[in-house]
Design a protein around this motif. Structure first.
Motif, PDB file in Angstrom:
ATOM      1  N   ALA A 248      -8.363   0.822  -7.663  1.00  0.00           N
ATOM      2  CA  ALA A 248      -7.668  -0.280  -6.999  1.00  0.00           C
ATOM      3  C   ALA A 248      -8.614  -1.113  -6.130  1.00  0.00           C
ATOM      4  CB  ALA A 248      -6.527   0.265  -6.153  1.00  0.00           C
TER       5      ALA A 248
ATOM      6  N   VAL B 240       0.834  -1.208   0.000  1.00  0.00           N
ATOM      7  CA  VAL B 240       0.000   0.000   0.000  1.00  0.00           C
ATOM      8  C   VAL B 240       0.862   1.249   0.000  1.00  0.00           C
ATOM      9  CG1 VAL B 240      -1.596   1.376   1.404  1.00  0.00           C
ATOM     10  CG2 VAL B 240      -2.061  -1.043   0.997  1.00  0.00           C
TER      11      VAL B 240
ATOM     12  N   LEU C 219       0.425   1.862  -3.918  1.00  0.00           N
ATOM     13  CA  LEU C 219      -0.800   2.655  -3.969  1.00  0.00           C
ATOM     14  C   LEU C 219      -0.509   4.113  -3.624  1.00  0.00           C
ATOM     15  CD1 LEU C 219      -3.876   2.658  -4.364  1.00  0.00           C
ATOM     16  CD2 LEU C 219      -4.089   2.186  -1.919  1.00  0.00           C
TER      17      LEU C 219
ATOM     18  N   ARG D 245      -8.190   6.925  -7.681  1.00  0.00           N
ATOM     19  CA  ARG D 245      -7.121   5.914  -7.658  1.00  0.00           C
ATOM     20  C   ARG D 245      -7.479   4.770  -6.715  1.00  0.00           C
ATOM     21  NH1 ARG D 245      -1.572   5.910  -8.871  1.00  0.00           N
ATOM     22  NH2 ARG D 245      -0.257   4.634  -7.501  1.00  0.00           N
ATOM     23  N   LEU D 246      -8.016   5.104  -5.538  1.00  0.00           N
ATOM     24  CA  LEU D 246      -8.432   4.074  -4.589  1.00  0.00           C
ATOM     25  C   LEU D 246      -9.571   3.236  -5.148  1.00  0.00           C
ATOM     26  CD1 LEU D 246      -8.296   6.134  -1.279  1.00  0.00           C
ATOM     27  CD2 LEU D 246      -6.787   4.241  -1.890  1.00  0.00           C
TER      28      LEU D 246
END
Length: 321
Positions: A251, A173, A177, A247-248
């Motif tokens: 994902a 993460v 991420l 983006r989250l």
């Protein structure tokens, strides 16, 4: 899209009045915002910071009067660092903490830096960390009316320490991420444990680091008074925060969506070991509803709660009586 560093850390206190005394009188931080927990307006949310409440300097506390004992363990934010300007400042703090009978471990080393590990009266795990060799994110400025001399005072938040059992998903993460890079490590203070891994983002340095500790000998932490609720990372503006939300979602990471905290915009999500992360914008800041010279002197309420001021104030005990 690059996170700029630590934005704030939010922790739990059961005694707002005692908390206020410790962080303003003993640690010399400025109460820049006296407001409410927006999820429970019957209790305080207190913000301590540098003179202006600059991003990266805020240590905040939710008041939970019935909060129980913290049982420390994994899946937690297990340490909060507070930056001071120099190694000589740590010598000042070593004496000051002793004079006030604060539980501390003296000046020790954390990798290449000097630190003092200590605890507040509720057991909050804290570290004073020297900026003597800092080459990254600059610290803030000590308030002119602080109880601590400006050249010795707390100038911001340092590294946040995370304690987990399985580091791999947290590392993924942070590095895949988010925008952290693994930059080093240093020995654990617990004999036989793996080295603590250092990650940094943005300009790096003490104001932009996460330290990851692996502990296989601990149960999952049971939070209470003296524990940390979440750590927030700095995002430049609301437009960029919306890009982080996208983006989250791409994902497939469950998240809160954009949340308006009035003094900044936020986004919340949990990494795989259960630790709560927040992304928060640098603005608009704490002078939005108060004059900079009078921050934290009165109860500040976001507009959504202003019509309930009389009711809310009646339920809150004064901090300075």
């Amino acid at each position: 899209m690059e996170l700029k560093g630590i934005h704030h850390v939010s922790a739990i206190t059961a005694k707002a009045k005692d908390n206020y005394h410790f962080y303003t009188e003993i640690l010399g931080m400025r109460l820049v915002k006296k407001t409410i927990n927006q999820d429970d307006p019957s209790v305080y949310h207190l913000f301590y910071a540098d003179e202006a409440g600059n991003p990266g300097t805020d240590l905040t506390f939710f008041e939970i009067p019935n909060a129980g004992t913290t049982y420390q363990g994994k899946g937690s934010i297990s340490g909060t660092s507070l930056r001071v300007p120099s190694d000589s400042a740590l010598e000042f703090w070593e004496k000051r903490l002793s004079d006030y009978n604060v539980d501390h471990g003296g000046i020790t080393r954390q990798g290449e830096r000097n630190v003092i590990n200590f605890r507040d009266p509720e057991g909050q795990r804290l570290t004073l960390i020297s900026d003597e060799t800092n080459q990254g994110v600059k610290g803030g400025r000590v308030w002119d009316h602080s109880s601590v001399p400006a050249e010795k005072g707390i100038i911001g938040l340092g590294p946040a320490k995370l304690t987990v059992q399985d580091p791999a998903p947290t590392v993924k993460v942070l590095t895949e991420l988010l925008t952290f890079k693994q930059t080093g490590s240093y020995p654990s203070s617990f004999k036989g444990n793996e080295d603590i891994i250092v990650f940094e983002t943005g300009e790096g340095g003490t104001g932009a680091e996460v330290h990851l500790e692996v502990r296989n000998d601990l149960p999952k932490e049971r939070p209470g008074r003296g524990s940390v609720h979440h750590v927030a990372f700095r995002v430049d503006n609301e437009e960029e925060l919306a890009q982080w939300r996208d983006r989250l979602q791409t994902a497939r990471v469950p998240n809160s969506g954009l949340v308006d905290r009035f003094y900044f915009k936020s986004l919340y999500f949990r990494e795989p070991n259960g630790i709560l992360f927040e992304l928060a914008t640098d603005g608009p800041g704490f002078a939005t509803d108060e004059d900079m010279n009078h921050l934290g002197e009165s109860l500040a309420l976001p507009p959504l709660f202003e019509h309930r001021r009389e009711e809310i104030e009646a339920n809150l005990k004064p901090l300075d009586i």
